[in-house]
Write a protein that holds these residues in place. Structure first.
Motif, PDB file in Angstrom:
ATOM      1  N   HIS A 194       0.840  -1.200   0.000  1.00 10.52           N
ATOM      2  CA  HIS A 194       0.000   0.000   0.000  1.00 10.52           C
ATOM      3  C   HIS A 194       0.875   1.250   0.000  1.00 10.52           C
ATOM      4  O   HIS A 194       0.607   2.220  -0.724  1.00 10.52           O
ATOM      5  CB  HIS A 194      -0.898  -0.027   1.240  1.00 10.52           C
ATOM      6  CG  HIS A 194      -1.860   1.117   1.322  1.00 10.52           C
ATOM      7  ND1 HIS A 194      -2.835   1.364   0.385  1.00 10.52           N
ATOM      8  CD2 HIS A 194      -2.004   2.090   2.262  1.00 10.52           C
ATOM      9  CE1 HIS A 194      -3.534   2.429   0.722  1.00 10.52           C
ATOM     10  NE2 HIS A 194      -3.040   2.903   1.850  1.00 10.52           N
ATOM     11  N   ALA A 198       1.474   3.901  -3.113  1.00 17.38           N
ATOM     12  CA  ALA A 198       1.132   5.285  -2.779  1.00 17.38           C
ATOM     13  C   ALA A 198       2.271   6.228  -3.139  1.00 17.38           C
ATOM     14  O   ALA A 198       2.048   7.342  -3.627  1.00 17.38           O
ATOM     15  CB  ALA A 198       0.807   5.405  -1.292  1.00 17.38           C
ATOM     16  N   THR A 202       1.905   9.114  -5.874  1.00 19.98           N
ATOM     17  CA  THR A 202       2.092  10.500  -5.438  1.00 19.98           C
ATOM     18  C   THR A 202       3.206  11.182  -6.204  1.00 19.98           C
ATOM     19  O   THR A 202       3.061  12.325  -6.660  1.00 19.98           O
ATOM     20  CB  THR A 202       2.394  10.536  -3.931  1.00 19.98           C
ATOM     21  OG1 THR A 202       1.336   9.893  -3.218  1.00 19.98           O
ATOM     22  CG2 THR A 202       2.532  11.962  -3.439  1.00 19.98           C
ATOM     23  N   THR A 239      -3.173   4.024  -9.934  1.00 19.36           N
ATOM     24  CA  THR A 239      -4.215   4.573  -9.046  1.00 19.36           C
ATOM     25  C   THR A 239      -5.332   3.572  -8.765  1.00 19.36           C
ATOM     26  O   THR A 239      -5.699   3.381  -7.593  1.00 19.36           O
ATOM     27  CB  THR A 239      -4.791   5.870  -9.647  1.00 19.36           C
ATOM     28  OG1 THR A 239      -3.757   6.850  -9.723  1.00 19.36           O
ATOM     29  CG2 THR A 239      -5.909   6.421  -8.770  1.00 19.36           C
ATOM     30  N   GLN A 242      -4.045   1.018  -6.368  1.00 18.62           N
ATOM     31  CA  GLN A 242      -3.972   1.521  -4.990  1.00 18.62           C
ATOM     32  C   GLN A 242      -5.335   1.493  -4.309  1.00 18.62           C
ATOM     33  O   GLN A 242      -5.428   1.235  -3.101  1.00 18.62           O
ATOM     34  CB  GLN A 242      -3.416   2.951  -4.993  1.00 18.62           C
ATOM     35  CG  GLN A 242      -3.322   3.605  -3.625  1.00 18.62           C
ATOM     36  CD  GLN A 242      -2.276   2.954  -2.738  1.00 18.62           C
ATOM     37  OE1 GLN A 242      -1.860   1.826  -2.965  1.00 18.62           O
ATOM     38  NE2 GLN A 242      -1.858   3.658  -1.705  1.00 18.62           N
ATOM     39  N   GLY A 246      -5.900  -0.366  -0.914  1.00 17.67           N
ATOM     40  CA  GLY A 246      -6.445   0.348   0.239  1.00 17.67           C
ATOM     41  C   GLY A 246      -7.588  -0.410   0.884  1.00 17.67           C
ATOM     42  O   GLY A 246      -7.683  -0.498   2.112  1.00 17.67           O
ATOM     43  N   GLY A 341      -8.435   9.639  -2.715  1.00 15.78           N
ATOM     44  CA  GLY A 341      -8.174   8.479  -3.560  1.00 15.78           C
ATOM     45  C   GLY A 341      -9.262   8.265  -4.591  1.00 15.78           C
ATOM     46  O   GLY A 341      -8.971   7.937  -5.758  1.00 15.78           O
ATOM     47  N   ALA A 378      -2.447  14.175  -3.398  1.00 17.35           N
ATOM     48  CA  ALA A 378      -1.889  12.870  -3.064  1.00 17.35           C
ATOM     49  C   ALA A 378      -0.998  12.950  -1.832  1.00 17.35           C
ATOM     50  O   ALA A 378      -0.978  12.032  -1.002  1.00 17.35           O
ATOM     51  CB  ALA A 378      -1.107  12.318  -4.254  1.00 17.35           C
ATOM     52  N   VAL A 382      -1.392  10.866   1.674  1.00 19.14           N
ATOM     53  CA  VAL A 382      -0.322  10.119   2.350  1.00 19.14           C
ATOM     54  C   VAL A 382      -0.214  10.546   3.807  1.00 19.14           C
ATOM     55  O   VAL A 382      -0.091   9.713   4.714  1.00 19.14           O
ATOM     56  CB  VAL A 382       1.017  10.322   1.620  1.00 19.14           C
ATOM     57  CG1 VAL A 382       2.170   9.739   2.428  1.00 19.14           C
ATOM     58  CG2 VAL A 382       0.978   9.676   0.240  1.00 19.14           C
TER      59      VAL A 382
END
Length: 489
Positions: A194, A198, A202, A239, A242, A246, A341, A378, A382
């Motif tokens: 994850h 990320a 980002t 994306t 992710q 998530g 997200g 992004a 984070v």
């Protein structure tokens, strides 16, 4: 007296400044982490494109990004080293008792830092000095070194969330340490992947955002198109991945850290058919004010059934769970992360649909405005992810084994507040210097581009090909030599 007020009243005086100092330095360091972890890979992708297609523009972008990579790495080493020292200075109780169990993660990170520094130096030095293929191959270990550093830090953090690999003796001290079990804890896999995705997402949006702003200001040349398209495409591809990861890590928290999950979803009592609250505030009596209530959704998301039982905060004593304020903070952080997200997924789909239908970049100004905001958004996501992770684990610094209050330093609170103030001043100087250097690089690069566009010869080596002999340095009083040296990448 409310339970949360009682807990605050009995906490050591130095607990608040220690936590605030750690939170500030960690939040500052995280701003640099995405570029440190993912920019090497993005740069090498552009580098490969330049070599394969003999594309001078792509090679120029890769070379410039490598300079940015080196600058941010230097600052990241400083802020990361501060964090390493703070573990020992602010939380000696944890390091003294548990350092032998999970300290290997910090050792791995330190070795990764040294390795990455050497590799970045070689990569920067290699422009014009090595054969193109050799130079590219020497850069390939860079992403692996960056991932190794992330491996070490995530191993330590996942152990703090789900500690394993030890036994306790009669005095409560860890013995029979199993390093492999301490590294590969139940939360390590979900947290690591994850986190890595990320960082890639980002960094891609951060780099692409610079060129999105340029496009909005009328710079529609190939340099800006390519500088936008490569990092944005990488970010857009990962994306949706992710989003799935998530969901997976949230489900892992549900099974492995049910009380943290209850805090993130502000669930007060254990029950089935639990509603989902979008934002909202949890009170000390278990009531929730504000927010949007979606019936049954929390149970369904946790176990794909409305009859899934969700553990509530009251399943454990008050001194073993986050307070109502802490749960609200974790909940808002989690919801903001999910909201950002979701917006990024929509932006990636917009980009993908336009590309599949027309084989070109979108033309809409609103798309590029959104793309310019994607990078900062992004970064906020984070930051919120770490807030949800750390605040949701309270009051434990080592989950179910040591409370934060037991680990904090005995240094007087006044000294800690003074240190906090000094750190703020120093960090403002560090990040101000970083911004000044980046702006100076941008100015130099724009000047070089302008000189090349007008056909004028410049002493700045930016006008040369990244490979092959340098332009001749004019003879004279030595100023040309000084200029040539100062302009090296």
């Amino acid at each position: 007296m409310h339970t949360s007020v009682h807990l605050l009243a009995t906490a050591p005086d130095q607990l608040l400044p220690a936590r605030e100092l750690m939170a500030f330095t960690l939040a500052s360091h995280i701003i640099l982490v995405p570029l440190g972890v993912a920019l090497p890979l993005i740069t090498l992708v552009m580098h490969y494109r330049g070599l394969r297609h003999k594309d001078a523009t792509a090679l120029l972008l890769a070379r410039r990004w490598s300079a940015v990579m080196a600058v941010q790495f230097a600052v990241g080493v400083v802020t990361g080293t501060v964090l390493s020292f703070e573990f020992g200075l602010l939380w000696p109780g944890m390091m003294g008792r548990w350092g032998d169990v999970f300290g290997i993660g910090f050792g791995v990170e330190a070795w990764a830092f040294f390795l990455e520094a050497v590799l970045i130096a070689i990569y920067l030095y290699g422009w014009r000095r090595l054969k193109p293929r050799t130079h590219f191959l020497l850069g390939l270990p860079l992403p692996a070194a960056a991932l190794l550093g992330a491996f070490g830090i995530l191993a330590a953090n996942s152990w703090m969330n789900t500690p394993r690999g030890f036994s306790l003796d009669a005095g409560g001290k860890p013995v029979d340490v199993n390093i492999w079990k301490a590294i590969f804890t139940p939360m390590f896999g979900p947290q690591y992947w994850h986190f890595v995705v990320a960082m890639l997402l980002t960094a891609g949006y951060m780099v692409a955002g610079v060129y999105a702003v340029g496009r909005l200001r009328g710079r529609r040349d190939r340099y800006h198109r390519l500088g936008f398209a490569v990092p944005f495409t990488i970010a857009a591809v990962v994306t949706p991945v992710q989003f799935v990861l998530g969901d997976s890590i949230a489900r892992s928290v549900f099974h492995k850290q049910p009380v943290k999950f209850a805090a993130m979803e502000i669930v007060w009592k254990t029950d089935t058919r639990v509603p989902e609250y979008l934002f909202g505030r949890l009170h000390t009596d278990g009531s929730i004010s504000g927010g949007i209530r979606v019936p049954l959704l929390d149970s369904f998301l946790a176990g794909f059934s409305a009859d899934t039982e969700v553990v509530g905060l009251t399943s454990v004593p008050a001194d073993q769970r986050p307070t109502a304020v802490q749960a609200t903070i974790a909940h808002w952080a989690f919801d903001i992360m999910v909201l950002i997200g979701s917006a990024l997924v929509l932006l990636a789909l917009w980009y993908g649909l336009v590309w599949l239908r027309h084989r070109r970049l979108p033309d809409s100004k609103w798309f590029y405005r959104s793309a310019a905001c994607a990078g900062p958004g992004a970064v906020v996501a984070v930051e919120c992810g770490w807030v949800a992770t750390e605040v949701g684990r309270q009051p434990w610094i080592v989950y179910q084994n040591m409370r934060v209050a037991e680990a904090v330093t005995s240094t007087h609170s006044t000294a800690l507040w003074t240190m906090f103030g000094l750190v703020i001043v120093v960090y403002l100087f560090i990040f101000g210097s970083l911004l000044a250097v980046l702006l100076k690089l941008r100015t130099r690069w724009r000047l070089a581009d302008a000189q090349q566009a007008t056909g004028r010869t410049a002493d700045d080596p930016e006008t040369d090909s990244p490979y092959g002999p340098r332009a001749a340095v004019p003879a004279g009083d030595g100023s040309g030599v000084a200029s040539s040296r100062s302009d090296r990448p």
